[in-house]
Write an enzyme that holds these catalytic residues in place. Structure first.
Site, PDB file in Angstrom:
ATOM      1  N   GLY A  88       0.786  -1.231   0.000  1.00  0.00           N
ATOM      2  CA  GLY A  88       0.000   0.000   0.000  1.00  0.00           C
ATOM      3  C   GLY A  88       0.817   1.279   0.000  1.00  0.00           C
ATOM      4  O   GLY A  88       0.334   2.329   0.450  1.00  0.00           O
ATOM      5  N   THR A  89       2.059   1.234  -0.528  1.00  0.00           N
ATOM      6  CA  THR A  89       2.891   2.442  -0.480  1.00  0.00           C
ATOM      7  C   THR A  89       2.338   3.554  -1.371  1.00  0.00           C
ATOM      8  O   THR A  89       2.428   4.731  -1.012  1.00  0.00           O
ATOM      9  CB  THR A  89       4.348   2.130  -0.885  1.00  0.00           C
ATOM     10  OG1 THR A  89       4.372   1.567  -2.209  1.00  0.00           O
ATOM     11  CG2 THR A  89       4.988   1.162   0.092  1.00  0.00           C
ATOM     12  N   ASN A  90       1.777   3.203  -2.527  1.00  0.00           N
ATOM     13  CA  ASN A  90       1.164   4.230  -3.375  1.00  0.00           C
ATOM     14  C   ASN A  90      -0.050   4.834  -2.687  1.00  0.00           C
ATOM     15  O   ASN A  90      -0.279   6.048  -2.743  1.00  0.00           O
ATOM     16  CB  ASN A  90       0.767   3.634  -4.727  1.00  0.00           C
ATOM     17  CG  ASN A  90       1.867   3.747  -5.763  1.00  0.00           C
ATOM     18  OD1 ASN A  90       2.478   4.795  -5.917  1.00  0.00           O
ATOM     19  ND2 ASN A  90       2.129   2.660  -6.468  1.00  0.00           N
TER      20      ASN A  90
ATOM     21  N   HIS B  79       0.500   1.933 -13.402  1.00  0.00           N
ATOM     22  CA  HIS B  79       1.286   0.824 -13.950  1.00  0.00           C
ATOM     23  C   HIS B  79       2.749   1.246 -14.014  1.00  0.00           C
ATOM     24  O   HIS B  79       3.057   2.374 -14.418  1.00  0.00           O
ATOM     25  CB  HIS B  79       0.782   0.463 -15.345  1.00  0.00           C
ATOM     26  CG  HIS B  79       1.462  -0.733 -15.938  1.00  0.00           C
ATOM     27  ND1 HIS B  79       1.121  -2.021 -15.594  1.00  0.00           N
ATOM     28  CD2 HIS B  79       2.473  -0.829 -16.839  1.00  0.00           C
ATOM     29  CE1 HIS B  79       1.893  -2.855 -16.256  1.00  0.00           C
ATOM     30  NE2 HIS B  79       2.716  -2.170 -17.020  1.00  0.00           N
TER      31      HIS B  79
END
Length: 303
Positions: free
Chosen positions: A12-14, A97
């Site tokens: 979940g870093t984004n 992406h």
């Protein structure tokens, strides 16, 4: 309120970068046990864990119909969406992406596999792409794309690290732009509805209602509403007198720079002096200024 649901499969870093950029997330949905749950707990965000099976798109659709999101963000979500959900939420589902699409996209191209292919091909440049999600994997319309130099990278893992850091910048920027565009669209619709309701028959417009609407906008300002507030203040100028100057000034000077630029200063001067002297020493009467306001509205809103 603009509602965002984020779909995740990993750390979940984004998603965390969205939170750190003051983007409110209403719900996080994962298709497997993952570290993103810890972020949801830390920031007190609703978290839903779904089974990763053939029914996932149908199950997501049920959740979306209940929660009614304005935007769905796939941030490292590995399940492939299909069926009715893509039609019902067309242009509302976006994905990030880790390549410069259309290169290195499609089924099976995710995570380190993308960077392995880039490394093996000897590319000196890579990047990331945010695009709309369609039935064709990684083939939806591109919304935003950033390039990075990877000429010094010595492994796929190094490329992954370089690209990921750029993803952390690109995704919040694109989401903020989509929110702002949505707010502008909504507020232009509000202005159009106001014009349809009142038109320019100033004798039949309720001045007290206009004053109430202006005060509401001042107290509960929404980004992107400068055109709507301009219209309200224009109506008040056409209906009002010198006693209305303080409210127009408050709208012009106390909200923000964008709104201030949209509200004509000559409206204030005209109410004070019953006319405004232009650069050629011609006195623009109030009737001329009202006519200019009506002309602007008709042109801007294609009336």
């Amino acid at each position: 309120m603009f509602k965002i649901i984020v779909l995740v499969s990993g750390s979940g870093t984004n998603m965390l970068q969205l939170i750190k950029n003051d983007i409110k997330i209403d719900c996080i949905i994962a298709d497997r046990e993952c570290k993103a749950k810890n972020i949801a707990d830390e920031y007190n965000i609703d978290f839903i864990l779904l089974k990763r099976d053939k029914e996932i798109s149908k199950n997501l659709l049920k959740i979306f119909e209940e929660k009614k999101p304005d935007l769905i963000v796939l941030a490292g979500f590995l399940s492939i969406l299909d069926g009715e959900i893509l039609e019902k939420y067309k242009n509302k589902i976006i994905n990030i992406h880790p390549s410069l699409l259309p290169k290195y996209g499609g089924k099976g191209m995710y995570g380190l596999k993308v960077h392995q292919a880039v490394f093996e091909n000897g590319d000196k440049e890579s990047g990331c792409t945010v695009h709309y999600v369609t039935s064709d994997v990684d083939a939806g319309e591109i919304i935003g794309q950033d390039k990075v130099d990877i000429s010094m990278a010595k492994s796929p893992e190094e490329i992954q690290k370089i690209v990921l850091e750029r993803e952390w910048k690109l995704l919040p920027r694109v989401v903020k732009e989509l929110i702002e565009n949505n707010e502008c669209d909504i507020n232009e619709k509000r202005a159009e509805q106001l014009l349809r309701k009142y038109g320019f028959d100033f004798k039949n417009i309720d001045k007290n209602e206009i004053i109430e609407l202006i005060n509401k906008e001042i107290n509960d300002f929404q980004e992107g509403s400068s055109e709507y507030i301009r219209l309200l203040c224009g109506y008040l100028y056409c209906l009002g007198d010198s006693s209305d100057i303080p409210l127009i000034e408050k709208a012009k000077y106390d909200i923000n720079f964008d709104v201030g630029c949209m509200i004509d200063g000559e409206w204030i001067d005209s109410l004070e002096n019953n006319g405004v002297e232009d650069e050629k020493k011609h006195i623009r009467t109030r009737e001329e200024i009202i006519k200019a306001f009506v002309s602007y509205c008709k042109t801007y809103f294609n009336l």
